[in-house]
Motif scaffolding. Structure first.
Motif, PDB file in Angstrom:
ATOM      1  N   ARG A 155      39.652  42.514  24.198  1.00  0.00           N
ATOM      2  CA  ARG A 155      40.923  41.958  24.676  1.00  0.00           C
ATOM      3  C   ARG A 155      41.438  42.744  25.877  1.00  0.00           C
ATOM      4  N   ALA A 156      41.277  44.051  25.842  1.00  0.00           N
ATOM      5  CA  ALA A 156      41.732  44.876  26.960  1.00  0.00           C
ATOM      6  C   ALA A 156      40.950  44.555  28.233  1.00  0.00           C
ATOM      7  N   TYR A 157      39.651  44.388  28.107  1.00  0.00           N
ATOM      8  CA  TYR A 157      38.821  44.085  29.270  1.00  0.00           C
ATOM      9  C   TYR A 157      39.177  42.727  29.884  1.00  0.00           C
ATOM     10  N   VAL A 158      39.294  41.711  29.049  1.00  0.00           N
ATOM     11  CA  VAL A 158      39.534  40.376  29.617  1.00  0.00           C
ATOM     12  C   VAL A 158      40.968  40.224  30.103  1.00  0.00           C
ATOM     13  N   ARG A 159      41.907  40.923  29.473  1.00  0.00           N
ATOM     14  CA  ARG A 159      43.275  40.917  29.998  1.00  0.00           C
ATOM     15  C   ARG A 159      43.307  41.550  31.393  1.00  0.00           C
ATOM     16  N   SER A 160      42.564  42.629  31.553  1.00  0.00           N
ATOM     17  CA  SER A 160      42.476  43.273  32.863  1.00  0.00           C
ATOM     18  C   SER A 160      41.890  42.320  33.892  1.00  0.00           C
ATOM     19  N   ALA A 161      40.857  41.572  33.503  1.00  0.00           N
ATOM     20  CA  ALA A 161      40.224  40.619  34.422  1.00  0.00           C
ATOM     21  C   ALA A 161      41.177  39.488  34.801  1.00  0.00           C
ATOM     22  N   ALA A 162      41.935  38.992  33.826  1.00  0.00           N
ATOM     23  CA  ALA A 162      42.909  37.935  34.123  1.00  0.00           C
ATOM     24  C   ALA A 162      44.008  38.457  35.034  1.00  0.00           C
ATOM     25  N   GLU A 189      43.741  40.843  37.181  1.00  0.00           N
ATOM     26  CA  GLU A 189      43.181  41.027  38.522  1.00  0.00           C
ATOM     27  C   GLU A 189      43.188  39.709  39.298  1.00  0.00           C
ATOM     28  N   MET A 190      42.884  38.630  38.611  1.00  0.00           N
ATOM     29  CA  MET A 190      42.952  37.317  39.270  1.00  0.00           C
ATOM     30  C   MET A 190      44.398  36.969  39.603  1.00  0.00           C
ATOM     31  N   HIS A 191      45.295  37.293  38.706  1.00  0.00           N
ATOM     32  CA  HIS A 191      46.706  36.947  38.871  1.00  0.00           C
ATOM     33  C   HIS A 191      47.309  37.616  40.106  1.00  0.00           C
ATOM     34  N   SER A 192      46.853  38.829  40.402  1.00  0.00           N
ATOM     35  CA  SER A 192      47.483  39.590  41.487  1.00  0.00           C
ATOM     36  C   SER A 192      46.582  39.814  42.699  1.00  0.00           C
ATOM     37  N   GLY A 193      45.316  39.449  42.593  1.00  0.00           N
ATOM     38  CA  GLY A 193      44.374  39.811  43.641  1.00  0.00           C
ATOM     39  C   GLY A 193      43.667  38.642  44.296  1.00  0.00           C
ATOM     40  N   PHE A 194      42.597  38.989  45.026  1.00  0.00           N
ATOM     41  CA  PHE A 194      41.735  38.019  45.703  1.00  0.00           C
ATOM     42  C   PHE A 194      42.517  37.132  46.675  1.00  0.00           C
ATOM     43  N   SER A 195      43.447  37.754  47.386  1.00  0.00           N
ATOM     44  CA  SER A 195      44.317  36.990  48.284  1.00  0.00           C
ATOM     45  C   SER A 195      43.548  36.363  49.445  1.00  0.00           C
ATOM     46  N   SER A 196      42.508  37.029  49.915  1.00  0.00           N
ATOM     47  CA  SER A 196      41.755  36.468  51.033  1.00  0.00           C
ATOM     48  C   SER A 196      41.023  35.197  50.613  1.00  0.00           C
ATOM     49  N   LEU A 197      40.381  35.231  49.464  1.00  0.00           N
ATOM     50  CA  LEU A 197      39.707  34.033  48.959  1.00  0.00           C
ATOM     51  C   LEU A 197      40.700  32.902  48.749  1.00  0.00           C
ATOM     52  N   ARG A 198      41.846  33.224  48.159  1.00  0.00           N
ATOM     53  CA  ARG A 198      42.837  32.180  47.884  1.00  0.00           C
ATOM     54  C   ARG A 198      43.390  31.573  49.165  1.00  0.00           C
ATOM     55  N   GLY A 199      43.583  32.413  50.190  1.00  0.00           N
ATOM     56  CA  GLY A 199      44.120  31.900  51.444  1.00  0.00           C
ATOM     57  C   GLY A 199      43.104  31.151  52.280  1.00  0.00           C
ATOM     58  N   GLU A 200      41.883  31.653  52.300  1.00  0.00           N
ATOM     59  CA  GLU A 200      40.852  31.065  53.154  1.00  0.00           C
ATOM     60  C   GLU A 200      40.196  29.837  52.529  1.00  0.00           C
ATOM     61  N   CYS A 201      40.151  29.809  51.211  1.00  0.00           N
ATOM     62  CA  CYS A 201      39.491  28.703  50.497  1.00  0.00           C
ATOM     63  C   CYS A 201      40.450  28.104  49.467  1.00  0.00           C
ATOM     64  N   ILE A 223      34.200  39.437  42.469  1.00  0.00           N
ATOM     65  CA  ILE A 223      34.206  38.452  41.384  1.00  0.00           C
ATOM     66  C   ILE A 223      32.841  38.378  40.720  1.00  0.00           C
ATOM     67  N   VAL A 224      31.784  38.375  41.516  1.00  0.00           N
ATOM     68  CA  VAL A 224      30.426  38.362  40.954  1.00  0.00           C
ATOM     69  C   VAL A 224      30.204  39.592  40.082  1.00  0.00           C
ATOM     70  N   THR A 225      30.621  40.755  40.577  1.00  0.00           N
ATOM     71  CA  THR A 225      30.474  41.991  39.801  1.00  0.00           C
ATOM     72  C   THR A 225      31.268  41.925  38.502  1.00  0.00           C
ATOM     73  N   LEU A 226      32.487  41.432  38.592  1.00  0.00           N
ATOM     74  CA  LEU A 226      33.354  41.324  37.421  1.00  0.00           C
ATOM     75  C   LEU A 226      32.761  40.377  36.389  1.00  0.00           C
TER      76      LEU A 226
END
Length: 209
Positions: A92-99, A101-113, A137-140
């Protein structure tokens, strides 16, 4: 319950809690607000349902919640038998961290695509910043699939973290992003992305887009 969402073809943040709510099997009404209206029309239409002026927003009796992750956390507590987060505290700790990270990150991907479910798939040249996002994302994905055995990021059961990455999988499809070019040597991340887009919850969302 009523879930206030934005245009289905575009609103990734609306999609995430919608998929989770759909997975619970609980009856709910959806109220769709057309996004990208001129002269602030979208915000004006949203404000009666969400104090933030943003979608999504959940209404459950006298409970009103804005923000996709907060809604999903509420649903996890409202429907504990659905195991929307893994039972195991470590998982649960790992997947919460992953969620998160998506919630607050990857701004370039979100903006460009940006997500556009009505667009034909097309190949694009990604900026260095977006390439970095895709590699992360692939690594995650690969790491969690290996750690917990798949087929989903938290193991056998589809859950909130998978809902959070479903719009990402749709972006990869729309923009012709080949994950093998970004470190997905085994193909596990690409297969996971395909798996997300085959989920009945996503197909139900897509049918209404």
């Amino acid at each position: 319950m009523e879930l206030v969402i934005g245009t289905k073809a575009w609103s990734t943040w609306s999609m995430r809690p919608w998929l989770v709510l759909k997975k619970t099997g609980a009856p709910f009404q959806e109220r769709i607000i057309q996004l990208r209206q001129e002269n602030g029309g979208s915000e004006a239409a949203i404000l009666p349902h969400s104090q933030t002026g943003l979608v999504p927003a959940l209404k459950d009796g006298d409970v009103q919640i804005s923000d996709s992750l907060a809604i999903c956390e509420y649903l996890a507590e409202r429907f504990p038998d659905m195991e929307l987060w893994p039972k195991d505290a470590r998982m649960r700790a790992y997947v919460r961290s992953a969620a998160a990270e998506m919630h607050s990150g990857f701004s370039s991907l979100r903006g460009e695509c940006p997500m556009d479910l009505a667009a034909w798939p097309k190949a694009v040249t990604l900026s260095k910043a977006t390439q970095k996002d895709v590699r992360r994302i692939v690594t995650l994905w690969s790491g969690l699939l290996t750690k917990f055995g798949g087929p989903y990021l938290g193991g056998e059961e589809w859950g909130i973290v998978d809902a959070f990455y479903t719009p990402v999988a749709s972006r990869f499809h729309t923009y012709g992003v080949k994950l093998s070019d970004f470190g997905d040597k085994s193909g596990a991340a690409a297969r996971y992305a395909e798996r997300l887009l085959e989920r009945p919850e996503f197909k139900a969302w897509l049918a209404g887009a």
